[in-house]
Design an enzyme around this catalytic site. Structure first.
Site, PDB file in Angstrom:
ATOM      1  N   SER A  41      14.033 -24.767  -7.172  1.00  0.00           N
ATOM      2  CA  SER A  41      15.029 -24.168  -6.267  1.00  0.00           C
ATOM      3  C   SER A  41      14.335 -23.612  -5.029  1.00  0.00           C
ATOM      4  O   SER A  41      14.898 -23.573  -3.943  1.00  0.00           O
ATOM      5  CB  SER A  41      15.775 -23.035  -6.983  1.00  0.00           C
ATOM      6  OG  SER A  41      16.259 -23.485  -8.225  1.00  0.00           O
TER       7      SER A  41
ATOM      8  N   HIS B  71      16.891 -29.192 -13.564  1.00  0.00           N
ATOM      9  CA  HIS B  71      17.807 -28.459 -14.448  1.00  0.00           C
ATOM     10  C   HIS B  71      18.748 -29.438 -15.167  1.00  0.00           C
ATOM     11  O   HIS B  71      19.008 -29.302 -16.364  1.00  0.00           O
ATOM     12  CB  HIS B  71      18.678 -27.475 -13.648  1.00  0.00           C
ATOM     13  CG  HIS B  71      17.934 -26.370 -12.978  1.00  0.00           C
ATOM     14  ND1 HIS B  71      17.874 -26.243 -11.607  1.00  0.00           N
ATOM     15  CD2 HIS B  71      17.228 -25.323 -13.476  1.00  0.00           C
ATOM     16  CE1 HIS B  71      17.173 -25.157 -11.293  1.00  0.00           C
ATOM     17  NE2 HIS B  71      16.765 -24.581 -12.404  1.00  0.00           N
TER      18      HIS B  71
HETATM   19  P1  AMP Z   1      14.810 -21.560 -12.980  1.00  0.00           P
HETATM   20  O1  AMP Z   1      16.225 -21.752 -12.551  1.00  0.00           O
HETATM   21  O2  AMP Z   1      13.810 -21.876 -11.924  1.00  0.00           O
HETATM   22  O3  AMP Z   1      14.587 -20.218 -13.631  1.00  0.00           O
HETATM   23  O4  AMP Z   1      14.535 -22.639 -14.122  1.00  0.00           O
HETATM   24  C1  AMP Z   1      15.349 -22.738 -15.250  1.00  0.00           C
HETATM   25  C2  AMP Z   1      14.733 -23.718 -16.221  1.00  0.00           C
HETATM   26  O5  AMP Z   1      14.621 -24.993 -15.601  1.00  0.00           O
HETATM   27  C3  AMP Z   1      13.308 -23.319 -16.664  1.00  0.00           C
HETATM   28  O6  AMP Z   1      13.144 -23.594 -18.043  1.00  0.00           O
HETATM   29  C4  AMP Z   1      12.445 -24.209 -15.814  1.00  0.00           C
HETATM   30  O7  AMP Z   1      11.176 -24.495 -16.390  1.00  0.00           O
HETATM   31  C5  AMP Z   1      13.295 -25.466 -15.733  1.00  0.00           C
HETATM   32  N1  AMP Z   1      12.906 -26.262 -14.571  1.00  0.00           N
HETATM   33  C6  AMP Z   1      12.723 -25.830 -13.298  1.00  0.00           C
HETATM   34  N2  AMP Z   1      12.286 -26.829 -12.508  1.00  0.00           N
HETATM   35  C7  AMP Z   1      12.186 -27.931 -13.305  1.00  0.00           C
HETATM   36  C8  AMP Z   1      11.779 -29.283 -13.096  1.00  0.00           C
HETATM   37  N3  AMP Z   1      11.379 -29.708 -11.896  1.00  0.00           N
HETATM   38  N4  AMP Z   1      11.807 -30.131 -14.138  1.00  0.00           N
HETATM   39  C9  AMP Z   1      12.208 -29.711 -15.374  1.00  0.00           C
HETATM   40  N5  AMP Z   1      12.600 -28.447 -15.638  1.00  0.00           N
HETATM   41  C10 AMP Z   1      12.591 -27.567 -14.629  1.00  0.00           C
END
Ligand code: AMP
Length: 287
Positions: free
Chosen positions: A186, A37
């Protein structure tokens, strides 16, 4: 950095920045932030004047038997991570602010949401498309920063933005990984140390598929999938491989003859480690 809880307040703030000609970006998240993130926030900050991070665990994208109530949450920790990354606003509405008690409208896409994650999680992408539409209407960013980690979500949101004439441009950032290759998530907090170790198998089989296609010039999708299934069950017999699909990166249609195909190839994988689901992907160009 300011924390905003109300839609009308973030709309007023957004109007002000648009009016004064600032470049604005939104990084939507469900919180419990990790370096993946943070990489999105830093990139957004580097390329824009004002960065908003939304932190909202969206109930409508979780199925009945999924992990909505146990999804990890730690606002104080997230606050410090955002502050350190130079974020300007955290938009952190509660469920009632986002949906009220009589939300009748949803946004859903056909075909692209029926496969991969959508097949296993019916209704998931309607929840995602609806909440992102609402976030975009609240924050009104010029740029939307997303991680490659969620490739189908990215394809869905890009298509939705085109179809609904939304005035926001999508920027996709690379997936951040642990040293083992495991994509940061997460949900990795649900894994035991042994499961976390084993979970690096996902990145291994993604790269193995890419190698078979690019280096060995394997043309038949089923030969790649058969070999990958064998590798997976020998390396991680206790995990369940839910899918391993080789598709284009726009409509997510299977590529049957890899030797004839030119363009971006997306290999997507999902597995279950006990009750925890993990997804990952690689994207590469094929001449
Ligand atoms: P989330 O909180 O899981 O809904 O993710 C929020 C954003 O962070 C989304 O656009 C995900 O694709 C991105 N994201 C989650 N994990 C990663 C990662 N390991 N590397 C880069 N972006 C990520």
């Amino acid at each position: 950095m300011k924390v905003i809880k109300e839609i009308s307040s973030i709309q007023d703030i957004s109007d002000y920045y648009r009016y004064t000609g600032k470049k604005t970006a939104l990084v939507p998240t469900m919180g419990f932030l990790h370096p993946g993130h943070t990489s999105l926030m830093l990139k957004a900050k580097d390329e824009n004047d004002i960065v908003t991070v939304s932190i909202f665990v969206n109930p409508t994208q979780f199925g009945k038997n999924e992990d909505y109530s146990k999804y990890p949450r730690d606002f104080q920790r997230d606050y410090h991570i955002c502050e350190k990354a130079g974020v300007d606003y955290i938009f952190n509405p509660d469920v009632n602010e986002m949906y009220g008690d009589n939300n009748l409208t949803t946004v859903s896409l056909s075909s692209i949401t029926d496969k991969l994650e959508g097949k296993i999680r019916p209704g998931h992408f309607t929840g995602v498309a609806t909440v992102v539409t609402k976030l975009l209407n609240a924050v009104k960013p010029a740029y939307l920063y997303l991680g490659q980690k969620d490739a189908q979500q990215n394809a869905v949101l890009k298509k939705m933005i085109i179809d609904l004439n939304i005035d926001t441009e999508v920027r996709i950032c690379p997936t951040l990984r642990e040293e083992s290759g495991l994509a940061m998530s997460s949900r990795n907090t649900y894994l035991t140390p042994e499961q976390k170790d084993k979970a690096s198998v996902l990145y291994f089989i993604l790269n193995e598929g890419k190698r078979m296609i690019l280096d060995e010039k394997t043309g038949d999708i089923n030969s790649v999938k058969d070999r990958i299934r064998k590798i997976f069950s020998s390396k991680a017999p206790e995990f369940e491989l839910q899918y391993y699909e080789i598709t284009d990166n726009i409509n997510l249609e299977p590529i049957n003859d890899l030797n004839l195909y030119k363009g971006e190839v997306l290999i997507s994988v999902a597995c279950r480690a006990d009750t925890t689901r993990l997804i990952d992907n690689v994207i590469f160009h094929k001449e």
